[in-house]
Motif scaffolding. Structure first.
Motif, PDB file in Angstrom:
ATOM      1  N   ALA A  84       0.818  -1.212   0.000  1.00  0.00           N
ATOM      2  CA  ALA A  84       0.000   0.000   0.000  1.00  0.00           C
ATOM      3  C   ALA A  84       0.855   1.266   0.000  1.00  0.00           C
ATOM      4  N   SER A  85       0.734   2.062  -1.048  1.00  0.00           N
ATOM      5  CA  SER A  85       1.462   3.340  -1.050  1.00  0.00           C
ATOM      6  C   SER A  85       0.889   4.270   0.012  1.00  0.00           C
ATOM      7  N   LEU A  86      -0.394   4.093   0.334  1.00  0.00           N
ATOM      8  CA  LEU A  86      -0.986   4.928   1.377  1.00  0.00           C
ATOM      9  C   LEU A  86      -0.228   4.734   2.711  1.00  0.00           C
ATOM     10  N   TYR A 142      -8.460  13.499  -2.516  1.00  0.00           N
ATOM     11  CA  TYR A 142      -8.584  12.102  -2.067  1.00  0.00           C
ATOM     12  C   TYR A 142      -8.868  12.062  -0.565  1.00  0.00           C
ATOM     13  N   VAL A 156      -2.133  14.868  -6.414  1.00  0.00           N
ATOM     14  CA  VAL A 156      -2.348  13.691  -7.269  1.00  0.00           C
ATOM     15  C   VAL A 156      -2.233  14.247  -8.691  1.00  0.00           C
ATOM     16  N   ASN A 163      -7.581  12.105  -8.423  1.00  0.00           N
ATOM     17  CA  ASN A 163      -8.759  11.613  -7.710  1.00  0.00           C
ATOM     18  C   ASN A 163      -9.373  12.820  -7.001  1.00  0.00           C
ATOM     19  N   ASP A 209       1.540  12.021  -5.117  1.00  0.00           N
ATOM     20  CA  ASP A 209       0.920  10.688  -5.153  1.00  0.00           C
ATOM     21  C   ASP A 209       0.513  10.380  -6.595  1.00  0.00           C
ATOM     22  N   ALA A 233      -0.607   7.955  -8.188  1.00  0.00           N
ATOM     23  CA  ALA A 233      -1.313   6.661  -8.143  1.00  0.00           C
ATOM     24  C   ALA A 233      -1.821   6.215  -9.515  1.00  0.00           C
ATOM     25  N   TYR A 234      -2.047   7.183 -10.413  1.00  0.00           N
ATOM     26  CA  TYR A 234      -2.656   6.838 -11.711  1.00  0.00           C
ATOM     27  C   TYR A 234      -1.722   7.145 -12.884  1.00  0.00           C
ATOM     28  N   SER A 269       1.922   2.824  -6.819  1.00  0.00           N
ATOM     29  CA  SER A 269       1.819   1.401  -6.478  1.00  0.00           C
ATOM     30  C   SER A 269       1.257   0.638  -7.665  1.00  0.00           C
ATOM     31  N   SER A 277      -1.363  -1.166  -7.154  1.00  0.00           N
ATOM     32  CA  SER A 277      -2.697  -1.552  -6.668  1.00  0.00           C
ATOM     33  C   SER A 277      -3.711  -1.632  -7.799  1.00  0.00           C
ATOM     34  N   LYS A 278      -3.635  -0.703  -8.736  1.00  0.00           N
ATOM     35  CA  LYS A 278      -4.571  -0.710  -9.858  1.00  0.00           C
ATOM     36  C   LYS A 278      -3.880  -1.102 -11.150  1.00  0.00           C
TER      37      LYS A 278
HETATM   38  C1  LIG Z   1      -4.910   9.060  -5.217  1.00  0.00           C
HETATM   39  C2  LIG Z   1      -4.785   7.730  -4.572  1.00  0.00           C
HETATM   40  N1  LIG Z   1      -3.682   7.433  -3.898  1.00  0.00           N
HETATM   41  C3  LIG Z   1      -3.520   6.243  -3.293  1.00  0.00           C
HETATM   42  C4  LIG Z   1      -4.511   5.291  -3.344  1.00  0.00           C
HETATM   43  C5  LIG Z   1      -4.292   3.990  -2.634  1.00  0.00           C
HETATM   44  O1  LIG Z   1      -3.102   3.449  -3.068  1.00  0.00           O
HETATM   45  P1  LIG Z   1      -2.525   2.121  -2.441  1.00  0.00           P
HETATM   46  O2  LIG Z   1      -3.431   1.023  -2.765  1.00  0.00           O
HETATM   47  O3  LIG Z   1      -1.174   1.994  -3.092  1.00  0.00           O
HETATM   48  O4  LIG Z   1      -2.390   2.332  -0.952  1.00  0.00           O
HETATM   49  C6  LIG Z   1      -5.686   5.558  -4.033  1.00  0.00           C
HETATM   50  C7  LIG Z   1      -6.777   4.566  -4.057  1.00  0.00           C
HETATM   51  O5  LIG Z   1      -7.894   4.846  -4.400  1.00  0.00           O
HETATM   52  C8  LIG Z   1      -5.836   6.814  -4.661  1.00  0.00           C
HETATM   53  O6  LIG Z   1      -6.953   7.134  -5.336  1.00  0.00           O
END
Ligand SMILES: Cc1ncc(COP(=O)(O)O)c(C=O)c1O
Length: 427
Positions: A101-103, A140, A184, A189, A218, A220-221, A254, A256-257
């Motif tokens: 988890a990057s979170l 987010y 982001v 997000n 972040d 993430a996308y 990450s 994750s997606k």
């Molecule tokens: C902007 C953003 N950062 C991080 C995450 C979560 O990332 P991770 O699963 O790596 O913790 C999300 C998940 O929705 C997200 O939208």
């Protein structure tokens, strides 16, 4: 349809009766739909099922002959860091791999900054009377949740469609209490916007009141495109270094997606000083990450081209769901003036702004009709959307026909809430 605010009252009343009828019909269907969280759908997770049989029996050694089953290598395997070097915009030596988890890496960075300070701090952040983060909105919810948890004041900054309002950011960042900013930067997000080159350069170069200010970047996308226009982002680490602020950005991402949301790999990238700082802290926290998962991901995704090819498969599943949402909003609300919405070219969300003061009402109407939406206000610090306008739609998880139905229902709820607000104003 023409702008409904301009309709004479009798026509507005007639429209209300019609839309109320549509809403009642929708509700009578007794549906149970959920557009709340941006989770990958099961068929997206299936795309990575090849991971489940990797690494094969005996295939647990890294290129450097480390035993993936054992403790060690807090930074992560060199070949796994090389695999994400393009994605992270950093050389492998400046990348750290966490667990899934990057979170969690963002959370830990903040907690360590509070307890220990970061390179450039004269004391731990928590020793300051008050500290604050800039929060582009809508944003987010889980970023804001971390700040809320640790008592960090959040200062909302408006997004513009190509990143935060930089005039506002530059003014606010001059305050020494402002220690950080959530960003982001790509397919944000929930707005889906991509920070422009000018925005990224200004963030990298701006004067900050706090010498130890950090951008929580972040990404993430980063590779989550929905169209052929694969937007690129100026490399924040390079921009910071060029501007003489090499330590300013902490970059996160990450898989994750990309692979499994609950069992992927998370990444941190930054300057040499920040990487040393992070490793000094994380090596107290763990004797090493899950290296078997790293080996598994390297065997499965291979390299940047492998990641891109895999993301095309996600796009094929996701893009029709986004189209379904946009088609429904266009068909029902286009030209009415009761809502505005984003047309993301990547990421996981569509952000919709209804008429001021209607978002909470829309969520309630939708709930009563069996349609779960993210709570109104969720995309604002402390869940407080001062205009009560913004709704975040997450079309990834439900099946395509459910997304289509849900989007039609949402459009009806937005229209009904909008008409009722206009009628109430005229009462
Ligand atoms: C902007 C953003 N950062 C991080 C995450 C979560 O990332 P991770 O699963 O790596 O913790 C999300 C998940 O929705 C997200 O939208």
């Amino acid at each position: 349809m023409s702008k409904i605010a301009e309709l004479p009252t009798d026509q507005l009343q007639a429209l209300h009766a019609r839309v109320k009828g549509e809403y009642d019909e929708f509700r009578a269907r007794g549906l149970k739909l959920d557009m709340t969280r941006g989770k990958p759908a099961p068929e997206q997770l299936d795309l990575a099922n090849g991971l489940l049989t990797l690494p094969g029996n005996g295939d647990y050694f890294s290129d450097a002959k480390e035993d993936g089953r054992n403790y060690g290598n807090t930074q992560g395997l060199a070949e796994a860091r090389a695999m994400v070097s393009t994605l992270m915009g950093a050389t492998p030596d400046r990348i750290i791999i966490g667990d899934n988890a990057s979170l969690a890496m963002m959370h830990d960075s903040i907690v360590w900054a509070l307890l220990k300070g970061v390179p450039g701090s004269d004391r731990p952040w928590s020793k300051n009377e008050q500290i604050a983060f800039l929060c582009p909105v809508p944003g987010y919810d889980r970023h804001f949740g971390i700040c809320e948890e640790y008592g960090i004041r959040m200062i909302p900054v408006p997004l513009t469609g190509h990143g935060p309002d930089m005039d506002a950011v530059e003014k606010l960042a001059a305050d020494p209490a402002v220690k950080g900013m959530w960003c982001v930067p790509k397919y944000a997000n929930p707005t889906g916007e991509v920070y422009s080159a000018d925005t990224v350069r200004r963030l990298a170069a701006m004067k900050t009141g706090a010498p130890d200010f950090r951008l929580f970047w972040d990404n993430a996308y980063a590779v989550h495109h929905l169209t052929d226009s694969e937007n690129t982002l100026v490399n924040i680490l390079d921009a910071c270094a060029e501007a003489g602020n090499p330590d300013r950005a902490f970059v996160f991402a990450s898989t994750s997606k990309i692979t499994f949301a609950g069992a992927g790999l998370a990444f941190f990238a930054s300057s040499d000083a920040n990487v040393k700082w992070y490793l000094a802290r994380s090596s107290k926290r763990t004797i090493g990450p899950d290296k078997l998962n790293q080996i598994r991901h390297v065997r499965f995704l291979k390299d940047a081209a492998g990641i891109d090819a895999h993301m095309q498969k996600h796009r094929a599943l996701l893009a029709p769901k986004f189209d379904a949402v946009l088609d429904a909003l266009d068909a029902k609300l286009g030209g009415t003036g009761v809502a505005e919405w984003t047309r993301p070219e990547g990421g996981y969300f569509v952000s919709v702004d209804g008429l001021e003061g209607t978002a909470a009402k829309v969520v309630t109407l939708a709930k009563d009709a069996g349609l779960a939406l993210t709570p109104a206000g969720a995309t604002w610090p402390l869940r407080n959307d001062p205009q009560d306008r913004t709704l975040r739609l997450a079309p990834s998880y439900p099946a395509l026909d459910e997304v289509r139905t849900a989007a039609q229902g949402i459009a009806i709820c937005l229209l009904l809430a909008g008409v009722e607000k206009l009628l109430a104003e005229r009462a």
